[in-house]
Motif scaffolding. Structure first.
Motif, PDB file in Angstrom:
ATOM      1  N   LYS A  37     -26.359   6.967   3.521  1.00 45.77           N
ATOM      2  CA  LYS A  37     -25.098   7.592   3.871  1.00 45.77           C
ATOM      3  C   LYS A  37     -24.985   7.697   5.383  1.00 45.77           C
ATOM      4  O   LYS A  37     -25.788   7.131   6.127  1.00 45.77           O
ATOM      5  CB  LYS A  37     -24.962   8.960   3.218  1.00 45.77           C
ATOM      6  N   SER A  38     -23.972   8.428   5.854  1.00 47.06           N
ATOM      7  CA  SER A  38     -23.699   8.571   7.280  1.00 47.06           C
ATOM      8  C   SER A  38     -23.466   7.214   7.923  1.00 47.06           C
ATOM      9  O   SER A  38     -23.773   7.003   9.091  1.00 47.06           O
ATOM     10  CB  SER A  38     -24.857   9.297   7.986  1.00 47.06           C
ATOM     11  N   ASN A  39     -22.941   6.255   7.134  1.00 48.38           N
ATOM     12  CA  ASN A  39     -22.648   4.927   7.640  1.00 48.38           C
ATOM     13  C   ASN A  39     -21.203   4.882   8.113  1.00 48.38           C
ATOM     14  O   ASN A  39     -20.339   5.539   7.545  1.00 48.38           O
ATOM     15  CB  ASN A  39     -22.862   3.880   6.553  1.00 48.38           C
ATOM     16  N   PHE A  40     -20.924   4.090   9.127  1.00 47.95           N
ATOM     17  CA  PHE A  40     -19.548   3.948   9.556  1.00 47.95           C
ATOM     18  C   PHE A  40     -19.277   2.527  10.024  1.00 47.95           C
ATOM     19  O   PHE A  40     -20.134   1.868  10.596  1.00 47.95           O
ATOM     20  CB  PHE A  40     -19.178   4.968  10.642  1.00 47.95           C
ATOM     21  N   ARG A  77     -13.478  -6.009   4.430  1.00 45.68           N
ATOM     22  CA  ARG A  77     -14.302  -7.217   4.371  1.00 45.68           C
ATOM     23  C   ARG A  77     -15.742  -6.917   4.790  1.00 45.68           C
ATOM     24  O   ARG A  77     -16.693  -7.434   4.189  1.00 45.68           O
ATOM     25  CB  ARG A  77     -13.684  -8.299   5.266  1.00 45.68           C
ATOM     26  N   ILE A  78     -15.900  -6.081   5.807  1.00 44.34           N
ATOM     27  CA  ILE A  78     -17.253  -5.712   6.238  1.00 44.34           C
ATOM     28  C   ILE A  78     -17.951  -4.870   5.175  1.00 44.34           C
ATOM     29  O   ILE A  78     -19.117  -5.106   4.825  1.00 44.34           O
ATOM     30  CB  ILE A  78     -17.198  -4.949   7.575  1.00 44.34           C
ATOM     31  N   VAL A  79     -17.247  -3.870   4.662  1.00 48.91           N
ATOM     32  CA  VAL A  79     -17.831  -2.962   3.675  1.00 48.91           C
ATOM     33  C   VAL A  79     -18.225  -3.715   2.407  1.00 48.91           C
ATOM     34  O   VAL A  79     -19.331  -3.518   1.871  1.00 48.91           O
ATOM     35  CB  VAL A  79     -16.849  -1.823   3.345  1.00 48.91           C
ATOM     36  N   ASP A  80     -17.356  -4.577   1.908  1.00 49.62           N
ATOM     37  CA  ASP A  80     -17.650  -5.319   0.675  1.00 49.62           C
ATOM     38  C   ASP A  80     -18.871  -6.217   0.837  1.00 49.62           C
ATOM     39  O   ASP A  80     -19.706  -6.322  -0.069  1.00 49.62           O
ATOM     40  CB  ASP A  80     -16.435  -6.157   0.261  1.00 49.62           C
ATOM     41  N   TYR A  82     -22.532   5.253   0.984  1.00 46.31           N
ATOM     42  CA  TYR A  82     -21.261   5.762   1.481  1.00 46.31           C
ATOM     43  C   TYR A  82     -20.998   5.148   2.853  1.00 46.31           C
ATOM     44  O   TYR A  82     -21.789   5.323   3.778  1.00 46.31           O
ATOM     45  CB  TYR A  82     -21.304   7.288   1.587  1.00 46.31           C
ATOM     46  N   ILE A  83     -19.905   4.422   2.968  1.00 50.79           N
ATOM     47  CA  ILE A  83     -19.538   3.780   4.225  1.00 50.79           C
ATOM     48  C   ILE A  83     -18.135   4.236   4.611  1.00 50.79           C
ATOM     49  O   ILE A  83     -17.182   4.043   3.851  1.00 50.79           O
ATOM     50  CB  ILE A  83     -19.591   2.244   4.115  1.00 50.79           C
ATOM     51  N   LEU A  91     -25.432   1.236   9.774  1.00 49.22           N
ATOM     52  CA  LEU A  91     -25.938   1.682   8.479  1.00 49.22           C
ATOM     53  C   LEU A  91     -27.118   2.616   8.696  1.00 49.22           C
ATOM     54  O   LEU A  91     -28.014   2.331   9.497  1.00 49.22           O
ATOM     55  CB  LEU A  91     -26.387   0.487   7.631  1.00 49.22           C
ATOM     56  N   VAL A  92     -27.109   3.725   7.975  1.00 48.47           N
ATOM     57  CA  VAL A  92     -28.161   4.742   8.117  1.00 48.47           C
ATOM     58  C   VAL A  92     -28.683   5.114   6.741  1.00 48.47           C
ATOM     59  O   VAL A  92     -27.907   5.465   5.855  1.00 48.47           O
ATOM     60  CB  VAL A  92     -27.636   6.002   8.827  1.00 48.47           C
ATOM     61  N   ALA A  93     -29.995   5.039   6.566  1.00 47.01           N
ATOM     62  CA  ALA A  93     -30.639   5.473   5.334  1.00 47.01           C
ATOM     63  C   ALA A  93     -31.261   6.843   5.569  1.00 47.01           C
ATOM     64  O   ALA A  93     -31.885   7.073   6.604  1.00 47.01           O
ATOM     65  CB  ALA A  93     -31.704   4.474   4.907  1.00 47.01           C
ATOM     66  N   GLU A  94     -31.092   7.735   4.616  1.00 45.57           N
ATOM     67  CA  GLU A  94     -31.607   9.105   4.746  1.00 45.57           C
ATOM     68  C   GLU A  94     -32.596   9.412   3.625  1.00 45.57           C
ATOM     69  O   GLU A  94     -32.335   9.141   2.457  1.00 45.57           O
ATOM     70  CB  GLU A  94     -30.466  10.109   4.710  1.00 45.57           C
TER      71      GLU A  94
END
Length: 219
Positions: free
Chosen positions: A37-40, A53-56, A70-71, A91-94
């Motif tokens: 999460k905490s992705n943007f 397009r980036i998210v998919d 979650y993006i 992208l951030v993994a928690e």
């Protein structure tokens, strides 16, 4: 574009049973990762459709390993977006104990390098995150040097940190620490096994120099 992106201190994650161990001043944590999460995703002066397009494309890689992703998107236009069109993904993994691991990519500035498709950027960024997950350690390869610097400047006591394979930048940074602070780290290899998943780990230990702020008022 890259200069405008916030760089996040990170930890590790995976879809299967992954454990990361962090040693700092005799503290020891070992927690599995259960969420990304905490992705943007950000874009400026380009079509808002770039976001989807980036998210998919990123999800096409990450959803094979873990469902909780979650993006968020941030699209800027007009005067506040500046004059350089582009887009990127962070992208951030928690982990369950609140530590992080991240990967980030941005498109090339206009007129510099080859054009980057949103789909390629999303997939490559997701693969970079998976690579950091495999490397393991309490911080990702980008922030290894920061952890070692804080250990060097810490109290005059033994500090330990478990890292993934050392990056070339970190190896050169260790040489600088020796030159400036006369600090040498004890390096112990930790092969992957039942306790440590992914790549081989490196346990770094040193005694801090006890750095303090000389301008601080004594009471």
């Amino acid at each position: 574009m890259k200069g405008d992106v916030r760089h996040l201190l990170t930890e590790r994650c995976t879809s299967k049973v992954l454990h990361t161990y962090l040693f700092l001043d005799s503290w020891h944590w070992g927690e599995p990762v259960s969420i990304i999460k905490s992705n943007f995703r950000y874009s400026v002066r380009v079509s808002p459709q770039m976001a989807n397009r980036i998210v998919d494309s990123a999800r096409s890689i990450l959803n094979k390993f873990i469902p909780d992703i979650y993006i968020y998107t941030d699209h800027m236009k007009g005067v506040s977006s500046g004059k350089s069109p582009g887009f990127g993904l962070s992208l951030v993994a928690e982990t369950t104990n609140g530590t992080f691991l991240s990967a980030e990519l941005a498109s090339n500035p206009q007129g510099q390098g080859a054009a980057v498709l949103p789909e390629d950027l999303g997939r490559n960024c997701a693969k970079l995150l998976l690579e950091e997950i495999y490397r393991g350690g309490c911080v990702d390869s980008t922030n290894q040097s920061l952890a070692l610097l804080l250990m060097t400047l810490g109290q005059q006591d033994v500090s330990k940190v478990l890292l993934g394979p050392l990056s070339p930048y970190t190896i050169e940074f260790l040489r600088h620490l020796k030159s400036f602070f006369q600090i040498m780290f004890k390096i112990e290899t930790k092969p992957c096994g039942e306790e440590l998943k992914g790549g081989d780990k490196v346990l770094m230990a040193c005694v801090g120099v006890g750095f303090s702020n000389l301008s601080k008022t004594l009471k």
